[in-house]
Design a protein around this motif. Sequence first.
Motif, PDB file in Angstrom:
ATOM      1  N   ASN A   7       1.061  -1.120  -0.072  1.00 44.36           N
ATOM      2  CA  ASN A   7      -0.109  -0.107  -0.003  1.00 44.36           C
ATOM      3  C   ASN A   7       0.903   1.114   0.185  1.00 44.36           C
ATOM      4  O   ASN A   7       0.409   2.428   0.253  1.00 44.36           O
ATOM      5  N   SER A  36       7.012  -3.436  14.914  1.00 41.61           N
ATOM      6  CA  SER A  36       6.644  -4.625  14.451  1.00 41.61           C
ATOM      7  C   SER A  36       7.177  -5.189  13.248  1.00 41.61           C
ATOM      8  O   SER A  36       7.479  -6.137  13.114  1.00 41.61           O
ATOM      9  N   LYS A  40       9.478  -8.367  12.797  1.00 41.30           N
ATOM     10  CA  LYS A  40       8.808  -9.332  11.719  1.00 41.30           C
ATOM     11  C   LYS A  40       9.836  -9.657  10.789  1.00 41.30           C
ATOM     12  O   LYS A  40      10.041 -10.781  10.286  1.00 41.30           O
ATOM     13  N   GLU A  46       8.142 -10.785   7.531  1.00 44.32           N
ATOM     14  CA  GLU A  46       8.406  -9.866   6.268  1.00 44.32           C
ATOM     15  C   GLU A  46       9.796  -9.783   5.696  1.00 44.32           C
ATOM     16  O   GLU A  46      10.655 -10.078   6.350  1.00 44.32           O
ATOM     17  N   GLN A  80       2.859 -10.484  22.241  1.00 42.30           N
ATOM     18  CA  GLN A  80       1.950  -9.858  23.274  1.00 42.30           C
ATOM     19  C   GLN A  80       0.929 -10.610  23.899  1.00 42.30           C
ATOM     20  O   GLN A  80       0.708 -10.821  24.877  1.00 42.30           O
ATOM     21  N   ASP A 156       7.790  -9.197  20.867  1.00 39.13           N
ATOM     22  CA  ASP A 156       7.209  -7.875  20.481  1.00 39.13           C
ATOM     23  C   ASP A 156       6.021  -7.462  21.518  1.00 39.13           C
ATOM     24  O   ASP A 156       5.125  -8.323  21.571  1.00 39.13           O
TER      25      ASP A 156
HETATM   26  P1  ADP Z   1       1.003  -4.888  16.668  1.00 35.64           P
HETATM   27  O1  ADP Z   1       0.678  -3.507  16.793  1.00 35.64           O
HETATM   28  O2  ADP Z   1       0.217  -5.752  17.800  1.00 35.64           O
HETATM   29  O3  ADP Z   1       2.073  -5.648  16.453  1.00 35.64           O
HETATM   30  P2  ADP Z   1      -0.260  -4.677  14.204  1.00 35.64           P
HETATM   31  O4  ADP Z   1      -1.631  -3.801  14.477  1.00 35.64           O
HETATM   32  O5  ADP Z   1       0.847  -3.676  13.772  1.00 35.64           O
HETATM   33  O6  ADP Z   1       0.106  -5.436  15.414  1.00 35.64           O
HETATM   34  O7  ADP Z   1      -0.312  -5.495  12.918  1.00 35.64           O
HETATM   35  C1  ADP Z   1      -1.460  -6.684  13.100  1.00 35.64           C
HETATM   36  C2  ADP Z   1      -1.377  -7.306  11.756  1.00 35.64           C
HETATM   37  O8  ADP Z   1      -2.091  -6.354  10.782  1.00 35.64           O
HETATM   38  C3  ADP Z   1      -0.138  -7.548  11.154  1.00 35.64           C
HETATM   39  O9  ADP Z   1      -0.050  -8.866  10.471  1.00 35.64           O
HETATM   40  C4  ADP Z   1       0.200  -6.498  10.515  1.00 35.64           C
HETATM   41  O10 ADP Z   1       1.149  -6.814   9.104  1.00 35.64           O
HETATM   42  C5  ADP Z   1      -1.092  -5.965   9.740  1.00 35.64           C
HETATM   43  N1  ADP Z   1      -1.277  -4.637   9.521  1.00 35.64           N
HETATM   44  C6  ADP Z   1      -0.823  -3.618  10.130  1.00 35.64           C
HETATM   45  N2  ADP Z   1      -1.161  -2.461   9.710  1.00 35.64           N
HETATM   46  C7  ADP Z   1      -1.366  -2.667   8.414  1.00 35.64           C
HETATM   47  C8  ADP Z   1      -1.922  -1.875   7.449  1.00 35.64           C
HETATM   48  N3  ADP Z   1      -2.115  -0.719   7.457  1.00 35.64           N
HETATM   49  N4  ADP Z   1      -2.536  -2.565   6.379  1.00 35.64           N
HETATM   50  C9  ADP Z   1      -2.446  -3.872   6.187  1.00 35.64           C
HETATM   51  N5  ADP Z   1      -2.140  -4.663   7.165  1.00 35.64           N
HETATM   52  C10 ADP Z   1      -1.833  -4.111   8.305  1.00 35.64           C
END
Ligand code: ADP
Length: 222
Positions: A7, A36, A40, A46, A80, A156
Amino acid sequence: MFKKYPNNVLAAEDFNVKIKQGEFIYVIGPSGAGKSTFIKMMYREERPTSGEVTVNDYELQKMKNSEVPYLRRELGIVFQDFKLLSKLTVFENVAYALQVIEKEPDFIETRVNYVLDLVGLKHKAASFPNELSGGEQQRISIARAIANKPEIVIADEPTGNLDPDTASGIMEILERINSEGTTIVMATHNSQIVDEYTHRVLEIDGGKIVRDQPEGGFFQDE
Ligand code: ADP
Ligand code: ADP
């Protein structure tokens, strides 16, 4: 190293970080900063869009999916939300990590008891995860992460769901693991923890490294 998501979000811009064996490093920064994403990339959840990520001599940007399990055997990963298997007992949760890599049953028995003792929960071996408090569940997930004697523990937000006293208990365990030579990489929002258990601080904001300080506090000017 750079990481751009499909994106077009640039979650890691020109990262150049080297973590030495035996270090304890916090990865801090506001929500959405890229913590994260950084974590990852270390366990090949990733991949970088460009540049290199090397962990234990594995070049992760080149690594085939079929090789990822070999990398993960050398890492302990703590989340977490614990990610324990609810239908297995505490003992079985930890043992499972060793069964999948085909360790001998005698070794598994000894090692699981050892790591459960290390986290102070040998007496809960026969319990199920939902019978334990959050702090206890996190201690089990740490026991599972270290069962195979990983060189690196990646965590994490390991204290993200825990109250301050319980979080301190988790930190004492991580400190002990680190003092025995294991590298710890920990993403956290917890300023009290970062200030109390002082270690290297890598601060990320908007996908950029804004600070890399050997014995940092949570805030730059501390
Ligand atoms: P945390 O903050 O608990 O580590 P995140 O909210 O960052 O978790 O991410 C949760 C999941 O959603 C992950 O698999 C991440 O790759 C995905 N993700 C986070 N932000 C986005 C986004 N803007 N668009 C698509 N997927 C996302
Ligand atoms: P943090 O862990 O610091 O909260 P993340 O690494 O989860 O930050 O996210 C960094 C940025 O990348 C955020 O803008 C987030 O929305 C975005 N992001 C994370 N995962 C994905 C994903 N799978 N797809 C698209 N964008 C993502």
